[in-house]
Write an enzyme that holds these catalytic residues in place. Structure first.
Site, PDB file in Angstrom:
ATOM      1  CB  CYS A 386      -0.789  -0.042   0.922  1.00 49.46           C
ATOM      2  SG  CYS A 386       0.294   0.390   2.480  1.00 49.46           S
ATOM      3  CG  HIS A 563      13.438 -21.383 -25.801  1.00 46.46           C
ATOM      4  ND1 HIS A 563      13.323 -20.616 -25.120  1.00 46.46           N
ATOM      5  CD2 HIS A 563      12.267 -22.431 -24.959  1.00 46.46           C
ATOM      6  CE1 HIS A 563      12.192 -20.469 -23.838  1.00 46.46           C
ATOM      7  NE2 HIS A 563      12.198 -21.724 -23.915  1.00 46.46           N
TER       8      HIS A 563
END
Length: 649
Positions: A386, A563
């Site tokens: 927060c 990949h």
């Protein structure tokens, strides 16, 4: 546009707050000593009272300047900010908190600019000499500037603000400031308002009046308490059931953020907050109330502790009257809405029944976004953040921690922290939906999810259930929580493969100054080079693109590692690596700041990809190396970094 403006205001407000918040304990120390030892205090003592002025005139301004400088330029920024604050303090006779909030960041920006200029230009062995003398010399110049310019300027501004405030108070206009304060608070600017604006103003005023109402304008828990109690008694929706407990936490614990979600669910309650705040300010002016120091958190207990002798009635009536007005007005809003709802339901019973299934389905899908968390079984740490890191986030962390313990998920750590202190390596970051954009800026490589209420019990239950079910699934199916799972035999086999040093990067594998509009285009470029050099078949490029659709190959720190999929192994002819540099960057990750400057395509036979990835990640484990490789125009420089690492492994 409005969202961007709000984000900028929140960031600036948080920066102001972050200069004050770490030093709140010193404010409280000064306040308690002031309450005890001054002539009108509880235990007057002329000797001990001499300890009070140095804290407010010297210690606190220097600490604020140091904190502000450190936020911008680390330890060096803090030191230069502290030195420059001394000149400002010496030039005036008033507490220089506003000056500290200017000198600290200013000194840090100067030293940060200097460090950028001399970066990589200092000869080896002279680093300490340059570092120490640069702080000293720059500090001297800034001290002189703050003595002749900043100090007098801040004194003039303070006197002008004081005169304006006196006029506002004399004309009874100060209560109207509630129209700005309360909406800003609900959008999580409460700490910025209290500690970035009202605390410095209060300190300036307290040197004359021995107390200040500015310390109680934002921190008064009365308006929020009134709204929460009204929600508890008159709110019929399921979400209002927790407002009773929230009221206790808000009033006694001083965590004001806890009522923000209830107001956001029913925006008309903002009027109740404004009316309550206006009443509070009016009472403070009428009875001449106020506190002797800044407080944090805004609890009734903190207020009573920081109230000097003779002002208890004024402060208590201020809190109570603000509670009463906000409660009555909020109750009225609930009553009006309830009447309309009953009339509507009488006319629309059939429509309601017809849509019951649809409503139920929508409710069941409320937390579907939790199910979309990637690699949820691999999450080891969860951070709830927060604005200040010690209010609503602490409550949320407490709730989640208990649920985690009940499910025996001991491998997951739960913590709460301020947004600006978020680590970049957090697995999962939870924030209020109004704060998520800022959280992503501080922790761009983490997964982020948003909630509407830090006390949303169902949210935490759903999250923990997902974590538990994934753990049980992997346990039941005997799947280890690792990126690649092999038997001991395969691991030993990999070690043998590694020892053979099965691939060696050469100049033909390196391509600098490449350009692509998006990551798909970048992957095609990398794939093309893999094909041209005989590492893969042409269809491997499509497998690389398919792999990217499943999950991003963005690694973080400006690097992407595209990949192919597992199914594309037959398209790999031999193990190979292609190193591509994209100086202008390519957006690769999920966040707007996930820009890859190094895109490294790999193709590996069998289990060799483990060693390939290991070598590459080890070679790029230094941010400075990544930065240099992102800008270099020398293939030999890239080659030396990558191959030196391959030899080490």
């Amino acid at each position: 546009m409005l969202r961007l403006i709000r984000l900028k205001i929140q960031n600036f407000g948080q920066f102001l707050s972050n200069m004050i918040m770490p030093n709140i304990s010193i404010f409280i120390t000064w306040g308690i000593m002031n309450a005890l030892f001054v002539p009108l205090g509880w235990q007057p003592n002329k000797i001990l009272a001499q300890l009070i002025p140095p804290i407010i005139f010297y210690l606190l301004p220097i600490l604020i300047a140091y904190t502000g400088g450190r936020l911008i330029a680390g330890e060096r920024g803090g030191l230069v900010g502290s030195i420059s604050a001394v000149g400002m303090i010496t030039s005036t006779d008033i507490p220089m908190f506003l000056g500290g909030m200017i000198c600290g960041p200013l000194g840090a920006w100067v030293i940060k600019g200097f460090d950028q200029i001399i970066k990589n230009r200092i000869k080896s062995g002279f680093e300490m000499l340059v570092n120490n003398f640069s702080i000293a010399i720059i500090g001297i110049f800034l001290t002189i500037i703050s003595f002749f310019l900043i100090g007098p300027l801040i004194e003039w501004i303070s006197n002008s603000l004081g005169s304006i405030l006196k006029i506002i108070i004399n004309f009874n206009l100060l209560p109207f400031i509630a129209f700005i304060i309360e909406p800003a608070k609900v959008f999580f600017l409460n700490n910025a308002i209290n500690h970035g604006i009202f605390s410095p103003l209060g300190i300036q005023e307290i040197s004359e009046n021995k107390s200040s109402l500015f310390f109680l304008i934002e921190s008064n828990p009365g308006p929020g308490l009134g709204v929460l109690i009204a929600c508890f008694f008159f709110g019929k929706e399921e979400s209002y059931k927790s407002s009773g407990g929230a009221a206790i936490i808000q009033f006694l614990g001083g965590i004001h953020e806890i009522y923000f979600p209830y107001v956001l669910m029913k925006p008309i309650l903002m009027i109740s907050l404004i009316l309550g705040s206006m009443t509070s300010i009016f009472m403070l002016i009428f009875f001449k109330g106020g506190l002797i120091s800044a407080i944090s958190p805004g609890s009734i207990l903190s207020i009573l502790a920081m109230t000097k002798k003779g002002l208890y009635f004024a402060n208590c009536i201020s809190v109570f009257s603000s509670f009463l007005i906000s409660f009555l007005s909020a109750a009225l809003f609930f009553k009006i809405n309830l009447g309309k709802k009953t009339e509507y339901n009488k006319k629309s019973t059939k429509l309601f029944k017809n849509n019951l299934y649809s409503i139920k389905k929508k409710s069941d899908q409320k937390y579907d976004f939790i199910k979309k968390i990637k690699n949820i079984q691999k999450i080891k740490n969860i951070i709830i953040a927060c604005d200040a890191g010690m209010g609503s986030s602490a409550m949320g962390a407490s709730i989640l921690r208990k649920k985690i313990e009940n499910k025996n998920l001991t491998h997951i750590s739960i913590s709460n922290i301020a947004l600006n202190l978020l680590p970049k390596n957090a697995d999962l970051v939870i924030t209020h939906e109004k704060l998520t954009c800022r959280a992503k800026k501080y922790a761009p490589n983490s997964q982020h999810i948003s909630l509407k209420n830090f006390l949303d019990n169902d949210f935490y239950t759903t999250l923990v259930t997902q974590l538990y079910e994934k753990k049980e699934f992997y346990k039941k199916n005997n799947i280890q929580d690792k990126k690649d799972n092999f038997s001991e035999k395969n691991i030993n086999s990999n070690k043998k493969i590694q020892s053979k040093n099965f691939f060696q990067i050469s100049k033909k594998n390196i391509f600098l100054n490449q350009h692509a509009k998006n990551k798909q285009e970048a992957i095609k470029i990398v794939g093309k080079y893999l094909v041209e050099q005989g590492y893969v078949k042409t269809d491997y490029i499509d497998a690389m693109l398919d792999r990217e659709k499943i999950v991003s190959t963005w690694l973080g720190e400006s690097v992407a590692l595209p990949h192919g999929t597992i199914e594309a192994k037959d398209s790999i002819l031999k193990t190979g690596v292609i190193f591509c540099q994209f100086p202008k960057g390519v957006h690769f990750g999920e966040n707007i700041d996930d820009i890859a400057y190094l895109v490294i395509g790999i193709a590996a036979k069998n289990n060799e990809h483990i060693i390939v990835v290991s070598n590459i990640t080890n070679a790029l484990d230094d941010k400075n190396i990544i930065t240099r490789l992102s800008k270099t125009k020398s293939v030999n420089e890239v080659l030396s970094y990558l191959n030196s690492n391959v030899k080490k492994n």
